[in-house]
Write a protein that holds these residues in place. Structure first.
Motif, PDB file in Angstrom:
ATOM      1  N   CYS A 154       0.078  10.279  15.898  1.00 29.70           N
ATOM      2  CA  CYS A 154       0.347  10.335  17.348  1.00 29.70           C
ATOM      3  C   CYS A 154      -0.403  11.482  18.016  1.00 29.70           C
ATOM      4  CB  CYS A 154       1.833  10.519  17.612  1.00 29.70           C
ATOM      5  SG  CYS A 154       2.869   9.262  16.882  1.00 29.70           S
ATOM      6  N   CYS A 189       4.956   5.968  15.386  1.00 28.39           N
ATOM      7  CA  CYS A 189       5.025   7.306  14.797  1.00 28.39           C
ATOM      8  C   CYS A 189       5.547   7.234  13.357  1.00 28.39           C
ATOM      9  CB  CYS A 189       5.980   8.114  15.665  1.00 28.39           C
ATOM     10  SG  CYS A 189       6.331   9.770  15.091  1.00 28.39           S
ATOM     11  N   GLY A 191       7.397   9.570  12.212  1.00 27.00           N
ATOM     12  CA  GLY A 191       8.722  10.169  12.297  1.00 27.00           C
ATOM     13  C   GLY A 191       8.741  11.682  12.165  1.00 27.00           C
ATOM     14  N   ALA A 192       7.583  12.311  11.966  1.00 28.14           N
ATOM     15  CA  ALA A 192       7.584  13.756  11.664  1.00 28.14           C
ATOM     16  C   ALA A 192       7.166  14.647  12.826  1.00 28.14           C
ATOM     17  CB  ALA A 192       6.682  14.030  10.474  1.00 28.14           C
ATOM     18  N   GLY A 193       6.654  14.065  13.894  1.00 31.02           N
ATOM     19  CA  GLY A 193       6.169  14.887  15.007  1.00 31.02           C
ATOM     20  C   GLY A 193       7.308  15.573  15.751  1.00 31.02           C
ATOM     21  N   GLY A 194       6.929  16.440  16.696  1.00 30.37           N
ATOM     22  CA  GLY A 194       7.937  17.112  17.510  1.00 30.37           C
ATOM     23  C   GLY A 194       8.892  17.945  16.686  1.00 30.37           C
ATOM     24  N   ALA A 195       8.379  18.536  15.592  1.00 30.01           N
ATOM     25  CA  ALA A 195       9.140  19.414  14.687  1.00 30.01           C
ATOM     26  C   ALA A 195      10.183  18.662  13.858  1.00 30.01           C
ATOM     27  CB  ALA A 195       9.797  20.575  15.442  1.00 30.01           C
ATOM     28  N   GLN A 196      10.137  17.320  13.873  1.00 30.34           N
ATOM     29  CA  GLN A 196      11.059  16.553  13.011  1.00 30.34           C
ATOM     30  C   GLN A 196      10.789  16.827  11.537  1.00 30.34           C
ATOM     31  OE1 GLN A 196      13.617  14.972  14.212  1.00 30.34           O
ATOM     32  NE2 GLN A 196      12.946  15.176  16.318  1.00 30.34           N
ATOM     33  N   PHE A 198      10.677  19.405  10.118  1.00 30.22           N
ATOM     34  CA  PHE A 198      11.385  20.579   9.618  1.00 30.22           C
ATOM     35  C   PHE A 198      12.905  20.482   9.730  1.00 30.22           C
ATOM     36  CE2 PHE A 198       7.148  21.600  11.074  1.00 30.22           C
ATOM     37  CZ  PHE A 198       6.595  22.054   9.893  1.00 30.22           C
ATOM     38  N   LYS A 199      13.390  19.262   9.924  1.00 28.83           N
ATOM     39  CA  LYS A 199      14.845  19.087   9.895  1.00 28.83           C
ATOM     40  C   LYS A 199      15.156  17.635   9.505  1.00 28.83           C
ATOM     41  CE  LYS A 199      15.949  17.605  14.601  1.00 28.83           C
ATOM     42  NZ  LYS A 199      15.978  16.208  14.171  1.00 28.83           N
ATOM     43  N   ALA A 201      16.735  13.888  10.033  1.00 28.58           N
ATOM     44  CA  ALA A 201      16.789  13.024  11.210  1.00 28.58           C
ATOM     45  C   ALA A 201      18.227  12.920  11.713  1.00 28.58           C
ATOM     46  CB  ALA A 201      16.259  11.643  10.856  1.00 28.58           C
ATOM     47  N   ILE A 208      12.527   6.460  10.212  1.00 23.80           N
ATOM     48  CA  ILE A 208      11.344   5.977  10.923  1.00 23.80           C
ATOM     49  C   ILE A 208      10.204   5.714   9.939  1.00 23.80           C
ATOM     50  CG2 ILE A 208       9.583   6.578  12.654  1.00 23.80           C
ATOM     51  CD1 ILE A 208      11.769   8.229  14.087  1.00 23.80           C
ATOM     52  N   PHE A 230       1.483  15.548   8.083  1.00 22.03           N
ATOM     53  CA  PHE A 230       2.869  15.075   8.216  1.00 22.03           C
ATOM     54  C   PHE A 230       2.937  13.572   7.964  1.00 22.03           C
ATOM     55  CE2 PHE A 230       3.669  18.739  11.432  1.00 22.03           C
ATOM     56  CZ  PHE A 230       3.591  19.651  10.391  1.00 22.03           C
TER      57      PHE A 230
END
Lengths: 263, 442
Positions: A154, A189, A191-196, A198-199, A201, A208, A230
């Motif tokens: 993305c 996506c 599923g890992a963007g936007g700091a996902q 590092f935590k 879901a 995702i 990612f």
């Protein structure tokens, strides 16, 4: 094969030299065991082609992207300012990176904080090398005719409109490129963007990356090409979740070139 | 008699214009609750967005079937307004089909074209009602669509069908009256798409027939006035707002987040770097990030008024697709609901923003904003340039910087970056260790 040296900018500077291009390795490329292989593959290509490059080595630091996306603007700007001081100190003009998140941040978000560089993603760099005839892939090598799908990152695609370069690289590898149902500008996506990354879901029906992996499997491809650390993690984990990791490889574009050329 | 109807019409028109002006002012002042943005710049690119996205419906055509039917309604809406102009002039001047003598034979062609559009609008509205209520297209039946949003959507479609039916009945009755050479019914020539309806009205005597024609005329024009007012309360406001909204859509790469200059200054002070201009701390009471609508930008609020709840954003959202609570459409709908709540309260002399409620918390939960992958699929999907991601990111900034309320794993990631300069718990000294395998080769 000649020895591969990875010079740091500091070493070059000590000898009064400077690199034509800085390879920004990124945190995943430095620490993630899987993505370190991509870093090595890309370095092999740079070395093979004879690019005057260097890395920051221990002077490199997180761009701040995950902090910014998670809302911590202070931490992002602290990171950005420190990095910009380093980069400007070495008078860096051109940067290549194999991480679309670093790429997006360095390219789009550093200028406002005083960091102006010509930033290029490694997929674009590889495409240029192929176009210029500096990387020659005779008949595509080992990937010739193989059924391969490309998963758009993305932060490369929608964020920065880089859709063509990765596909051009695959074209040069002479693969049979099969697109997923959602691809290019409509790509799904990992599923890992936007700091996902590092935590965990939030609660839901499905992960995702599993959804995306199923879409990749539906193409019947035996390799999923990616261009992001990612995406690499998420698609590899997805293959494990679907128990397909033995049958379907998840590879970065640089790794594919290295394999095709037997570097 | 004629003068009375002219007076009645003029009064109605005036009342309509007064109410409409009040509504526009209210919407404008609600949008102005937001932070003002900087200079917009690059007018050429902005106008090209208006032409491509708003006029040209470029992104609508990503889904071809709804795009075509939507185009019928859009074209009908724009072009039938020419006939509405004639109706308004007729109403004020006491004339009947004022344009007919000027346009001659072309008048019947023009009206026939409008009739075709009216039929297409009816067809499209019926298909849209079927999609919403019988086929139940998934994006129309998501949780945020329960209640008023679903009713609003159906009402709009039904009102449009009724308005078109009125104009078609009016034309059919008019032609029967013309055929009989009655009164002031000017001969216009046959209208192509209502003449086949003439038998429906043929059995009526002149009196009742004129009553039908006049009733349809009044019903249509009063209906249009009422609908225009209704639109200002409805999601249907996109018919106006999509034009300015596409103009003000951001032109920077989608991946680029807006900078926070007030933080840049603080960071520079902390790092002992020279600061541009006055090194003043942020103004008292200023929030980092957004908790409520007044922390958002005016563009964010304009987005909320431009949203027609089509749900293309939510249909593309990876979090929503996999069952997470996040729906980008709901983020925008909540923003509008909260803005209207505050605006209404201010209008009534109430507490407004100080009512103890806020967008974050009372409307949007952390669970929703935390689920976003920043993939920009929602931004890409929106046909009218709405950016739900921008709202989500501003809310996240508030949670992180004002509440320190980010998920524990993110707080751990922050401290890793602070201490190790990487989001993972690895030593900064090992950053270059990846090259060791190469060094060993030498």
């Amino acid at each position: 094969m000649s020895d591969i040296k990875v010079p740091t900018v500091a070493e070059l500077a000590a000898n009064g030299k400077s690199p034509d291009i800085l390879f920004w390795v990124g945190c995943a490329g430095s620490y993630d065991d899987r993505y370190k292989k991509v870093t090595l593959a890309f370095v092999k290509i740079l070395h093979e082609v004879g690019i005057n490059f260097a890395v920051l080595g221990p002077e490199e630091s997180c761009t701040g992207d995950p902090a910014r996306r998670a809302g911590n603007e202070f931490l992002f700007q602290m990171q950005a300012m420190a990095n910009i001081q380093t980069l400007n100190g070495y008078e860096i003009k051109k940067i290549v990176t194999a991480c679309p998140h670093c790429f997006n941040t360095l390219k789009n978000e550093y200028p406002e904080l005083g960091g102006n560089y010509d930033v290029i993603h490694h997929s674009e760099f590889l495409q240029q090398l192929i176009d210029d005839g500096r990387v020659k892939l005779k008949d595509g090598g080992t990937f010739r005719g193989k059924r391969i799908t490309y998963h758009d990152s993305c932060f490369l695609g929608r964020a920065n409109n880089v859709y063509e370069a990765p596909r051009k690289v695959l074209e040069a590898l002479d693969v049979e490129l099969v697109e997923m149902k959602r691809c290019g500008v409509n790509g799904l996506c990992c599923g890992a963007g936007g700091a996902q990354m590092f935590k965990d879901a939030e609660p839901g029906k499905k992960d995702i990356n599993v959804e995306r992996t199923e879409e990749a499997l539906a193409t019947g491809a035996n390799t999923v090409a990616v261009a992001c650390p990612f995406c690499m993690t998420m698609m590899s984990d997805g293959m494990k979740a679907k128990e397909k990791e033995e049958e379907v490889e998840v590879l970065d574009l640089a790794e594919m070139i290295v394999e095709a050329k037997g570097l | 008699m004629a003068i009375i109807s002219q007076i009645v019409f003029a009064v109605l028109l005036l009342v309509f214009l007064v109410i409409l002006t009040m509504r526009i002012r209210r919407i404008k002042s609600n949008i102005q609750l937001g932070r003002s943005g900087g200079p917009v710049g690059d007018k050429g690119k902005r106008w090209s967005n208006v032409i491509l996205l708003a006029f040209g419906q470029k992104k609508m055509f990503k889904k071809i079937v709804p795009a075509v039917f939507h185009f019928f309604i859009y074209a009908g809406f724009i072009l039938i307004n020419i006939e509405v102009l004639e109706i308004i002039l007729d109403g004020l001047l006491g004339t009947h089909r004022l344009f007919a003598p000027f346009l001659g034979g072309f008048y019947a062609i023009l009206i026939s074209f409008f009739e075709l559009l009216a039929w297409l609008v009816i067809v499209a509205c019926v298909i849209f009602l079927i999609r919403r209520n019988i086929l139940k297209t998934p994006r129309f039946v998501k949780p945020e669509m329960k209640g008023w949003p679903a009713l609003d959507a159906n009402l709009i479609l039904i009102i449009e069908i009724v308005l078109m039916a009125a104009i078609l009945s009016m034309n059919a009755a008019d032609q029967v009256l013309q055929d009989r050479g009655i009164g002031h019914y000017v001969l216009t020539g046959s209208f192509a798409f209502t003449s086949f309806l003439k038998p429906v009205f043929d059995g009526l005597a002149a009196g009742p027939l004129m009553l039908v024609e006049r009733t349809a005329w009044w019903f249509h024009i009063i209906g249009i006035f009422a609908f225009a007012i209704y639109v200002t309360y409805s999601k249907h406001l996109h018919i106006f707002m999509s034009f300015p909204n596409t103009y003000y859509s951001r032109l920077t790469p989608q991946g680029q987040m807006d900078n926070m200059p007030e933080i840049t200054n603080e960071v520079k002070i902390m790092l002992g770097m020279p600061v541009d201009g006055e090194a003043s701390p942020p103004p008292e009471g200023m929030r980092f990030g957004a908790k409520d609508i007044n922390d958002l930008t005016r563009k964010n609020l304009m987005d909320a008024y431009s949203c027609t709840e089509c749900g293309r954003c939510t249909a593309e959202c990876p979090a929503n697709l996999t069952g997470k609570k996040l729906s980008p459409r709901k983020i925008i709908m909540d923003t509008r609901d909260r803005m209207e709540e505050v605006g209404y309260s201010i209008q009534k002399g109430g507490k407004g923003l100080e009512d103890g409620r806020s967008l974050l918390g009372d409307y949007i939960t952390k669970e929703e904003i935390n689920a976003c992958t920043n993939c920009n699929a929602c931004v890409e999907a929106c046909p009218v340039g709405i950016n739900p991601l921008d709202v989500i990111l501003q809310l996240r900034r508030y949670v992180s910087m004002e509440e320190s309320g980010s998920p524990a794993a993110w707080n751990a990631m922050f401290s890793n970056i602070e201490t190790n300069f990487a989001p993972w718990k690895f030593s900064a000294q090992d950053r270059f260790a990846w090259a060791d395998t190469l060094k060993n080769k030498t």
